[in-house]
Design a protein around this motif. Structure first.
Motif, PDB file in Angstrom:
ATOM      1  N   GLU A 188       3.864 -45.553 -18.087  1.00 14.34           N
ATOM      2  CA  GLU A 188       2.785 -44.341 -18.546  1.00 14.34           C
ATOM      3  C   GLU A 188       3.265 -42.944 -18.031  1.00 14.34           C
ATOM      4  O   GLU A 188       2.965 -42.472 -17.065  1.00 14.34           O
ATOM      5  CB  GLU A 188       1.423 -44.599 -18.209  1.00 14.34           C
ATOM      6  CG  GLU A 188       0.612 -43.651 -18.587  1.00 14.34           C
ATOM      7  CD  GLU A 188       0.368 -43.778 -20.234  1.00 14.34           C
ATOM      8  OE1 GLU A 188       1.344 -43.122 -20.805  1.00 14.34           O
ATOM      9  OE2 GLU A 188      -0.556 -44.468 -20.771  1.00 14.34           O
ATOM     10  N   PHE A 189       4.612 -42.650 -18.405  1.00 14.77           N
ATOM     11  CA  PHE A 189       5.206 -41.324 -17.727  1.00 14.77           C
ATOM     12  C   PHE A 189       4.526 -39.977 -18.538  1.00 14.77           C
ATOM     13  O   PHE A 189       4.979 -39.032 -18.030  1.00 14.77           O
ATOM     14  CB  PHE A 189       6.715 -41.328 -18.280  1.00 14.77           C
ATOM     15  CG  PHE A 189       7.655 -41.974 -17.483  1.00 14.77           C
ATOM     16  CD1 PHE A 189       7.969 -41.817 -16.041  1.00 14.77           C
ATOM     17  CD2 PHE A 189       7.943 -43.463 -17.650  1.00 14.77           C
ATOM     18  CE1 PHE A 189       8.712 -42.409 -15.320  1.00 14.77           C
ATOM     19  CE2 PHE A 189       8.833 -44.073 -16.713  1.00 14.77           C
ATOM     20  CZ  PHE A 189       9.071 -43.619 -15.693  1.00 14.77           C
ATOM     21  N   LYS A 190       3.943 -40.239 -19.472  1.00 12.73           N
ATOM     22  CA  LYS A 190       3.149 -39.148 -20.126  1.00 12.73           C
ATOM     23  C   LYS A 190       1.805 -38.936 -20.052  1.00 12.73           C
ATOM     24  O   LYS A 190       0.932 -37.959 -20.543  1.00 12.73           O
ATOM     25  CB  LYS A 190       3.465 -39.411 -21.610  1.00 12.73           C
ATOM     26  CG  LYS A 190       4.660 -39.387 -22.172  1.00 12.73           C
ATOM     27  CD  LYS A 190       5.429 -38.421 -21.659  1.00 12.73           C
ATOM     28  CE  LYS A 190       7.112 -38.407 -22.344  1.00 12.73           C
ATOM     29  NZ  LYS A 190       7.806 -37.391 -22.074  1.00 12.73           N
ATOM     30  N   HIS A 191       1.040 -39.837 -18.752  1.00 12.39           N
ATOM     31  CA  HIS A 191      -0.496 -39.415 -18.600  1.00 12.39           C
ATOM     32  C   HIS A 191      -0.646 -39.991 -17.442  1.00 12.39           C
ATOM     33  O   HIS A 191      -1.168 -41.047 -16.967  1.00 12.39           O
ATOM     34  CB  HIS A 191      -1.303 -40.547 -19.810  1.00 12.39           C
ATOM     35  CG  HIS A 191      -2.698 -39.938 -19.918  1.00 12.39           C
ATOM     36  ND1 HIS A 191      -3.383 -40.060 -18.947  1.00 12.39           N
ATOM     37  CD2 HIS A 191      -3.212 -39.322 -20.735  1.00 12.39           C
ATOM     38  CE1 HIS A 191      -4.788 -39.603 -19.133  1.00 12.39           C
ATOM     39  NE2 HIS A 191      -4.530 -39.078 -20.407  1.00 12.39           N
ATOM     40  N   THR A 192      -0.687 -39.129 -16.480  1.00 17.15           N
ATOM     41  CA  THR A 192      -0.784 -39.498 -15.006  1.00 17.15           C
ATOM     42  C   THR A 192      -2.041 -38.508 -14.587  1.00 17.15           C
ATOM     43  O   THR A 192      -1.658 -37.076 -14.742  1.00 17.15           O
ATOM     44  CB  THR A 192       0.201 -39.135 -14.001  1.00 17.15           C
ATOM     45  OG1 THR A 192       1.244 -40.078 -14.251  1.00 17.15           O
ATOM     46  CG2 THR A 192      -0.234 -39.328 -12.573  1.00 17.15           C
ATOM     47  N   PRO A 193      -3.237 -39.037 -14.173  1.00 19.10           N
ATOM     48  CA  PRO A 193      -4.365 -37.854 -13.653  1.00 19.10           C
ATOM     49  C   PRO A 193      -3.665 -37.335 -12.432  1.00 19.10           C
ATOM     50  O   PRO A 193      -3.275 -37.833 -11.325  1.00 19.10           O
ATOM     51  CB  PRO A 193      -5.309 -38.761 -13.485  1.00 19.10           C
ATOM     52  CG  PRO A 193      -5.140 -40.011 -14.076  1.00 19.10           C
ATOM     53  CD  PRO A 193      -3.627 -40.086 -14.358  1.00 19.10           C
ATOM     54  N   VAL A 194      -3.775 -35.943 -12.300  1.00 11.29           N
ATOM     55  CA  VAL A 194      -3.266 -35.309 -11.369  1.00 11.29           C
ATOM     56  C   VAL A 194      -4.301 -33.926 -10.732  1.00 11.29           C
ATOM     57  O   VAL A 194      -5.175 -33.651 -11.460  1.00 11.29           O
ATOM     58  CB  VAL A 194      -1.973 -34.742 -11.455  1.00 11.29           C
ATOM     59  CG1 VAL A 194      -0.752 -35.791 -11.725  1.00 11.29           C
ATOM     60  CG2 VAL A 194      -1.884 -33.481 -12.573  1.00 11.29           C
ATOM     61  N   ILE A 195      -4.136 -33.331  -9.628  1.00  9.48           N
ATOM     62  CA  ILE A 195      -4.659 -32.383  -9.220  1.00  9.48           C
ATOM     63  C   ILE A 195      -3.582 -31.281  -8.746  1.00  9.48           C
ATOM     64  O   ILE A 195      -2.311 -31.769  -8.328  1.00  9.48           O
ATOM     65  CB  ILE A 195      -5.649 -32.361  -8.110  1.00  9.48           C
ATOM     66  CG1 ILE A 195      -6.349 -31.189  -7.758  1.00  9.48           C
ATOM     67  CG2 ILE A 195      -5.021 -32.941  -6.743  1.00  9.48           C
ATOM     68  CD1 ILE A 195      -7.550 -31.424  -6.714  1.00  9.48           C
ATOM     69  N   VAL A 196      -3.776 -29.988  -9.075  1.00 11.31           N
ATOM     70  CA  VAL A 196      -2.569 -28.909  -8.723  1.00 11.31           C
ATOM     71  C   VAL A 196      -3.251 -28.144  -7.495  1.00 11.31           C
ATOM     72  O   VAL A 196      -4.293 -27.492  -8.032  1.00 11.31           O
ATOM     73  CB  VAL A 196      -2.180 -28.177 -10.031  1.00 11.31           C
ATOM     74  CG1 VAL A 196      -1.040 -27.147  -9.483  1.00 11.31           C
ATOM     75  CG2 VAL A 196      -1.433 -29.210 -10.880  1.00 11.31           C
ATOM     76  N   ASP A 197      -2.805 -27.921  -6.612  1.00 11.87           N
ATOM     77  CA  ASP A 197      -3.113 -26.774  -5.731  1.00 11.87           C
ATOM     78  C   ASP A 197      -2.054 -26.155  -5.122  1.00 11.87           C
ATOM     79  O   ASP A 197      -0.849 -26.405  -5.188  1.00 11.87           O
ATOM     80  CB  ASP A 197      -4.082 -27.376  -4.770  1.00 11.87           C
ATOM     81  CG  ASP A 197      -3.533 -28.622  -3.807  1.00 11.87           C
ATOM     82  OD1 ASP A 197      -2.325 -28.620  -3.874  1.00 11.87           O
ATOM     83  OD2 ASP A 197      -4.167 -29.300  -3.303  1.00 11.87           O
ATOM     84  N   ARG A 198      -2.538 -25.067  -4.324  1.00  7.98           N
ATOM     85  CA  ARG A 198      -1.494 -23.922  -3.790  1.00  7.98           C
ATOM     86  C   ARG A 198      -0.537 -24.920  -2.592  1.00  7.98           C
ATOM     87  O   ARG A 198      -1.140 -25.664  -2.121  1.00  7.98           O
ATOM     88  CB  ARG A 198      -2.079 -22.829  -3.091  1.00  7.98           C
ATOM     89  CG  ARG A 198      -2.933 -21.911  -3.796  1.00  7.98           C
ATOM     90  CD  ARG A 198      -3.522 -20.874  -3.305  1.00  7.98           C
ATOM     91  NE  ARG A 198      -2.128 -19.928  -2.661  1.00  7.98           N
ATOM     92  CZ  ARG A 198      -2.074 -19.504  -1.552  1.00  7.98           C
ATOM     93  NH1 ARG A 198      -3.024 -19.798  -0.650  1.00  7.98           N
ATOM     94  NH2 ARG A 198      -1.197 -18.786  -1.140  1.00  7.98           N
ATOM     95  N   PHE A 199       0.455 -24.435  -2.670  1.00  8.88           N
ATOM     96  CA  PHE A 199       1.389 -24.832  -1.637  1.00  8.88           C
ATOM     97  C   PHE A 199       1.701 -23.429  -0.870  1.00  8.88           C
ATOM     98  O   PHE A 199       2.783 -22.706  -1.279  1.00  8.88           O
ATOM     99  CB  PHE A 199       2.755 -25.412  -2.066  1.00  8.88           C
ATOM    100  CG  PHE A 199       3.730 -26.024  -0.957  1.00  8.88           C
ATOM    101  CD1 PHE A 199       3.572 -27.276  -0.287  1.00  8.88           C
ATOM    102  CD2 PHE A 199       4.895 -25.288  -0.562  1.00  8.88           C
ATOM    103  CE1 PHE A 199       4.298 -27.429   0.540  1.00  8.88           C
ATOM    104  CE2 PHE A 199       5.642 -25.763   0.354  1.00  8.88           C
ATOM    105  CZ  PHE A 199       5.659 -26.846   1.036  1.00  8.88           C
TER     106      PHE A 199
END
Length: 894
Positions: free
Chosen positions: A691-702
């Motif tokens: 499932e390369f097209k649907h991964t639950p993620v969070i994005v935050d600052r680096f």
């Protein structure tokens, strides 16, 4: 190509995507060649995309693996071929003797030639006796294979490229064709230019470059393709847009498929997050058009419901008889140059060679009889994701990785790293020494690269083409088939004494004809007429399409015993792991225009590095605001499986709730940009495709204290930098940098980073300590050797004009001053970031031409500055720049 060199040219095939373009190569010394398109090849008629055009830049021996090596005490040591193969074979034999044949495995690649693939498959399934041979093609087209077999009884693609020229409607699903298969896309463009009524529909959650020409773009909610095509099936049946005779005479299973597809357009619009009028426009156009091609690629296949998505598409074509005739059909557009050839020889863990089935005793017996092999695998082997879990658990103790880089390309890639660290034996055959995967190899074997390999490949339209060597083998590199055959003989196996690759091809062709009769084991894959080719005939083989001399399904007969195609019920279901809670966004991954896979080839070409020099995370501005990240800054993308860091970008084509990250960056080109470490490892239950097209993620600052970049003729030691990427320039390497440390003394720090320890070096610098800005240039013999720019903000000077200084024999005083000023002091010197890689045309050059000459179309831009005049993949970006300049004028006019 110079006509005087025509007699020196070698006709071969491009090693990138599944289009399979013909190439002419003219050697220019032992490790160089000029590359052009082969006008006689029916796949491309002389056209090449930017990657194909830049193949000449990828040659050379920098970083090449040239000699066998073994790891002792953690260090690689060069050994002879005999020593390396003896060591590998003895350990392999010990493991099989102690733990059985299923304790060993091969993990191979669509980069292999058909002859390589054939020998690998024969070795594992017919001699070792295990089906533990899988391929990175599992990651891109195995759902298409499974869908074809469910619908047709055999893995068959029923569309030819020429059909694109006469289709009245082309539907592209989950395929950024303009960037990933540019030659096919340009064929669609030319057809639409010749016949403006041709309809182009693009179905993709992102608004990609492919959408620029589309009459309709359906930005479906990720994972809802089955809803959309079930709705189309129900709509066509409801209004009577069917072919009753075709259904009655050539199919079965329609009632069950319609029962599963009981959904209205209104429900489709809601489920897919689309406008109802757009759904109806698509359905009505499909119903009104006979010659429809539905091309699908990774956006369909790379899903936990990928096989159902494929069958939902095929169902719609079967309902109206839109298959087996010119200008129509479902069209799987493969990703790799020989993914189709691998399918022909049974390169997947659940297949046998020659389109025979591993789960059927009579098929297994036929292959074993043909091979005269001591045994035959009697059950499916482990598919890619399961294989590496079995390695980590100790069930599989030895793995041979050939021509691929799974620590970068597989999902949950850190698990692959753990698995290889635990394996008793890791053998790797490769072209380059330093890859993420090769760092775990106990035995490292040097293989031939594209320019040195000789064999065949099969493209997306089932066309077999010769790949011919045009450069000599460097060092001790050997053909993959030869390495495998020598290894097999060391294990005591007969049947591998091939003197030339033509003998392997002849055997492969003969197997396709073996018992291939209506009363035995009939298959559409039949190239038996080529089995009689001798070496000279093989060397002269011209591109040929199978089935030889006829169209797939032209007679309405499919490969099931009753000759009927199957409608397959497809029940819609959401992806296994949905977004929300701790991971509110959905990650989508894919390719960029100018790069390929894990960049071990394209990363060598300066032309290809200029368009997208570092990885990025593309997300909607409102999502960025909620995540606390801003465009140009760095962000960490995290999932339940891992994390990576990239620069934030607002591409303008992504819906809220979604994130896009490219797949290409690896441990040699970036500090922490392997998106495979983040990707969801769940797979389709039928195909095993991840499932390369649907991964639950969070994005935050680096968070970082400073941003910077370096252009340097010599490589840097980057241990002291928190974030970096590396890209190849012409005569230098480009590094994008960022750090979390506060720099007390810029000059000392910069000299240490750049390795300048000579107090008398020609070193010019500018520092604004209060603003945190620093610039320096290191000059050697009046030529720029290195330059460095640092700022607390990511909006650093453009790199293109600085890169141009590396071609100068001597820096002028004005150029030295410009470097310290952070901008060229002469007007017109900054071409801006590259837009057209084929001709090296920058954004500023294009925008200035649009303004100065009042250019209104992409064709006018091409006529003026050449941009867009080769492969055309930059034309959508040129159109966007025309719009930007137009809006600037409107704003300026008040």
């Amino acid at each position: 190509m110079n006509l005087s060199q025509e007699h020196l040219s070698v006709a071969t095939t491009c090693p990138y995507c599944g289009v399979g373009c013909g190439v002419k190569a003219v050697p220019q010394g032992p490790q160089n060649a000029t590359i052009s398109g082969d006008a006689a090849h029916p796949s491309n008629f002389g056209r090449l995309c930017v990657k194909g055009s830049a193949l000449g830049e990828t040659l050379g021996l920098d970083g090449r693996l040239l000699h066998p090596q073994v790891r002792e005490g953690g260090q690689l040591r060069q050994v002879s071929w005999d020593d390396a193969l003896d060591r590998a074979a003895s350990q392999w034999r010990r493991i099989v003797d102690e733990h059985g044949p299923d304790a060993v495995a091969l993990y191979v690649s669509g980069q292999l030639l058909t002859e390589d693939y054939y020998v690998a498959n024969k070795l594992m399934k017919g001699y070792v006796g295990s089906a533990n041979i899988d391929t990175n093609s599992r990651l891109c087209m195995s759902s298409a294979v499974a869908g074809h077999k469910r619908a047709f009884g055999e893995d068959l693609v029923p569309v030819d490229y020429a059909d694109l020229d006469i289709a009245d409607m082309v539907v592209l699903v989950g395929s950024n064709t303009a960037w990933c298969h540019p030659i096919l896309y340009q064929r669609i463009v030319r057809a639409k230019e010749a016949r403006p009524d041709v309809k182009l529909v693009v179905i993709d959650p992102r608004r990609t470059a492919t959408c620029e020409l589309a009459d309709l773009h359906l930005p479906v909610k990720p994972g809802t393709d089955v809803w959309l095509f079930n709705g189309l099936l129900a709509y066509l049946a409801r209004i009577g847009a069917v072919d009753p005779a075709f259904i009655a005479n050539h199919t079965q299973g329609l009632p069950d498929a319609l029962e599963a597809a009981d959904i209205t357009p209104e429900e489709v619009a809601q489920a897919c997050r689309l406008k109802l009028e757009d759904v109806l426009a698509f359905y009505e156009a499909f119903a009104a058009t006979t010659k429809v091609i539905t091309g699908f690629s990774m956006g369909v296949n790379q899903s936990s419901a990928g096989t159902d998505k494929v069958n939902a598409i095929i169902n719609c074509h079967l309902l109206g008889g839109r298959i087996g005739k010119p200008g129509m059909g479902p069209f799987s557009i493969t990703g790799q140059p020989n993914a189709m050839g691998g399918r022909e020889v049974g390169g997947l863990a659940n297949m046998l060679a020659a389109h025979l089935d591993l789960d059927k005793p009579d098929h297994r017996a036929a292959v074993q009889e043909f091979w005269n092999s001591p045994r035959i695998a009697d059950k499916p082997g482990l598919k890619a994701v399961d294989l590496f879990h079995a390695i980590e658990s100790g069930k599989v103790k030895a793995v041979w990785v050939i021509a691929t880089n799974p620590i970068v390309s597989l999902p949950d890639a850190d698990q692959v790293k753990r698995a290889l660290a635990k394996a008793e034996l890791v053998i790797a055959s490769d072209v380059v020494t330093d890859t993420d995967t090769n760092a775990f190899a106990h035995v490292l074997l040097p293989a031939l690269a594209w320019a040195e390999k000789d064999g065949t490949v099969t493209n997306s339209e089932r066309r077999i083409s010769r790949q011919r060597a045009f450069l000599p083998a460097p060092g001790e590199a050997r053909a993959d088939w030869k390495i495998l055959a020598d290894f097999a003989q060391r294990l005591g196996y007969t049947g591998f004494d091939y003197a030339h690759q033509s003998e392997i091809f002849a055997e492969h062709a003969a197997l396709s004809a073996w018992k291939n009769t209506l009363d035995a084991l009939p298959r559409a894959f039949h190239i038996g007429a080529l089995a009689s080719l001798d070496r000279s005939g093989y060397d002269a083989l011209q591109p040929v399409q199978w089935p030889l001399g006829r169209r797939v399904f032209a007679d309405g007969r499919f490969s099931f015993p009753d000759g009927r195609a199957r409608f397959v019920p497809t029940v819609p279901r959401l992806p296994v792991n949905t977004a929300g809670g701790e991971y509110p966004l959905v990650l989508n991954t894919g390719r960029m225009r100018d790069h390929w896979h894990t960049m071990t080839r394209t990363g060598r070409a300066p032309k290809l590095a200029e368009h997208t020099p570092e990885s990025f995370v593309d997300l909607h501005p409102q999502d960025a605001l909620l995540c606390g990240v801003r465009e140009g800054e760095l962000a960490r993308v995290s999932s339940a499986w891992g994390s990576m860091v990239a620069r934030v970008k607002h591409g303008g084509g992504i819906a809220r709730g979604s994130v896009f990250v490219p797949i290409h960056w690896n441990g040699q080109t970036a500090s922490d940009a392997r998106v495979g470490a983040v990707v969801n490892p769940v797979v389709d239950p039928i195909s095993g495709e991840p499932e390369f097209k649907h991964t639950p993620v969070i994005v935050d600052r680096f968070p970082v204290q400073w941003h910077g970049f370096v252009l340097s003729r010599t490589p840097l030691d980057l241990d002291m930098v928190a974030y970096w990427t590396r890209a190849q320039g012409t005569g230098f390497q480009r590094y994008e940098l960022a750090g979390r440390n506060r720099i007390a003394d810029f000059g000392t720090w910069a000299r240490q980073l750049l390795g300048v320890d000579d107090d008398d070096a020609d070193w010019l610098e500018y520092a604004d300590r209060s603003a945190g800005v620093y610039r320096a240039v290191h000059v050697v013999d009046d030529r720029i050797a290195q330059c460095i720019f640092v700022s607390p903000r990511p909006d650093l000077p453009e790199r293109a004009w600085l890169a141009g200084l590396f071609a100068s024999e001597a820096l002028t005083d004005v150029e030295r001053a410009g470097v310290l000023a952070g901008r060229p002091l002469k007007q017109g010197l900054d071409a801006g970031p590259t837009v057209c890689s084929c001709f090296g045309v920058g954004r500023n050059t294009i925008c200035n031409a649009i303004r100065d000459k009042d250019l209104k179309t992409a064709a006018e831009v091409t006529a003026c500055v050449k941009a867009g005049g080769n492969c055309g993949s930059c034309v959508p970006e040129i159109r966007q720049l025309i719009t930007v300049v137009r809006e600037e004028r409107v704003a300026a006019a008040g």
